[in-house]
Design a protein around this motif. Structure first.
Motif, short mmCIF file in Angstrom:
data_model
loop_
_atom_site.label_atom_id
_atom_site.label_comp_id
_atom_site.label_asym_id
_atom_site.label_seq_id
_atom_site.Cartn_x
_atom_site.Cartn_y
_atom_site.Cartn_z
N SER A 1 22.77 14.18 31.39
CA SER A 1 22.29 12.95 32.20
C SER A 1 21.36 12.48 31.67
O SER A 1 20.81 11.87 32.19
N LYS A 2 20.22 13.70 30.47
CA LYS A 2 19.38 13.51 29.93
C LYS A 2 19.45 12.23 28.74
O LYS A 2 18.43 11.18 28.16
N PHE A 3 20.33 12.38 27.89
CA PHE A 3 20.82 11.52 26.75
C PHE A 3 22.01 10.99 26.53
O PHE A 3 21.67 9.88 25.66
N GLY A 4 22.69 10.79 27.67
CA GLY A 4 23.74 10.44 28.01
C GLY A 4 25.29 10.47 27.10
O GLY A 4 26.07 9.73 26.54
N LYS A 5 25.16 11.62 25.78
CA LYS A 5 25.73 11.54 24.76
C LYS A 5 25.72 13.13 24.06
O LYS A 5 24.45 13.44 24.40
N ILE A 6 26.48 13.64 23.76
CA ILE A 6 26.41 15.16 23.24
C ILE A 6 27.54 14.59 21.58
O ILE A 6 28.30 14.60 21.43
N ASP A 7 26.60 14.93 20.48
CA ASP A 7 27.31 13.98 19.26
C ASP A 7 27.58 15.31 18.08
O ASP A 7 28.37 15.17 17.46
N GLY A 8 26.70 16.65 19.04
CA GLY A 8 27.78 17.67 18.13
C GLY A 8 27.02 19.23 18.34
O GLY A 8 25.98 19.02 19.73
N LEU A 9 27.95 20.46 17.99
CA LEU A 9 27.31 21.30 18.31
C LEU A 9 27.36 22.41 17.06
O LEU A 9 27.82 22.51 16.24
N VAL A 10 26.22 23.26 17.09
CA VAL A 10 25.78 24.13 16.12
C VAL A 10 26.54 26.25 17.16
O VAL A 10 25.48 25.94 18.33
N ASN A 11 27.56 26.07 16.98
CA ASN A 11 27.75 27.64 17.24
C ASN A 11 26.85 28.66 16.92
O ASN A 11 27.20 29.33 15.98
N ALA A 12 25.61 29.35 16.95
CA ALA A 12 25.16 29.86 16.06
C ALA A 12 24.71 31.30 17.12
O ALA A 12 24.34 32.26 16.45
N ALA A 13 24.98 31.41 18.50
CA ALA A 13 24.75 32.72 18.91
C ALA A 13 25.46 33.53 18.91
O ALA A 13 26.32 34.16 18.42
N GLY A 14 25.59 34.64 18.78
CA GLY A 14 25.92 36.47 18.69
C GLY A 14 25.45 37.08 17.74
O GLY A 14 24.15 36.99 18.21
N GLY A 15 25.70 38.61 17.72
CA GLY A 15 25.52 39.47 16.92
C GLY A 15 25.79 40.83 17.53
O GLY A 15 26.86 41.16 17.72
N ASN A 16 24.61 42.19 17.26
CA ASN A 16 25.53 43.42 17.43
C ASN A 16 24.64 44.21 17.93
O ASN A 16 24.05 44.12 18.82
N MET A 17 25.06 45.24 18.04
CA MET A 17 24.29 46.24 19.38
C MET A 17 24.72 47.96 18.44
O MET A 17 25.73 47.37 18.30
N PRO A 18 23.57 48.50 19.02
CA PRO A 18 23.77 49.95 18.13
C PRO A 18 25.02 50.58 18.68
O PRO A 18 25.90 51.25 17.12
N ASP A 19 25.35 50.37 19.69
CA ASP A 19 26.11 51.01 20.09
C ASP A 19 27.73 50.98 19.60
O ASP A 19 28.41 51.40 19.20
#
Length: 195
Positions: free
Chosen positions: A101-119
């Protein structure tokens, strides 16, 4: 500052970096970065801004995402904070719709979410037979489905709105070389296999 002695394919490395910086542009490309409230995703968001892209900072931490978007805008760029959890489809749909709605398009995606947990890490005094399976499942869910869901939802928007684009998946080095005690990170090779 890079030393003039560094070489890359027979040329001075700093000359290649200068050329790449002047030749590479993401001008007016709307790019969503998941995990952009984190360290690695934040670095990608900054790089996209420096290349002239429209930065869509997606993360769970509203304060950090908002501050990063404001910092880019204050520096003359275009950015938006998208508060979402990459494992919750409704969050991602809301974020996708806001970008469209704000930009009218999406040109790319960077999937940088992730992680680990001590357990989910096998401690020195533990062995694989006593591993916390619930924690392992949480980490695997985040790292696997936290890549697949954004790829499905934002990828379809790229296909329908921009017609061309790119999806970049960031993964742990342990998907290539198993790291001791980090089983959850080592089995997530799918991040490298998603086109």
């Amino acid at each position: 500052m890079l030393s003039k002695e560094w070489t890359f394919t027979g040329k001075k490395l700093n000359e290649n970096l200068i050329k790449m910086k002047t030749d590479f542009t993401l001008k007016n490309k709307a790019i969503v970065v998941t995990g952009a409230a984190g360290v690695l995703g934040g670095a990608f968001a900054q790089g996209i801004h420096e290349a002239g892209g429209i930065v869509c900072i997606l993360g769970r931490n509203k304060i950090v995402a908002t501050q990063r978007a404001k910092s880019i805008v204050d520096a003359g760029g275009t950015a938006i904070a998208l508060i979402a959890d990459v494992t919750i489809e409704s969050d991602l749909i809301r974020a996708r719709d806001l970008v469209l709605s704000k930009f009218g398009k999406i040109d790319g995606l960077v999937n940088a979410a992730g992680g680990n947990m001590p357990d989910a890490v096998i401690q020195p005094e533990q062995d694989i037979f006593k591993m916390n399976m619930g924690a392992l499942q949480e980490v695997m869910y985040l790292n696997l489905f936290g890549t697949v869901l954004p790829t499905q939802l934002f990828g379809e928007a790229i296909k329908n709105s921009a017609k061309t684009g790119s999806i970049v998946n960031i993964s742990s080095v342990s998907t290539v070389q198993a790291l001791t005690n980090l089983l959850s990170m080592s089995v997530q090779i799918l991040k490298l296999l998603i086109p």
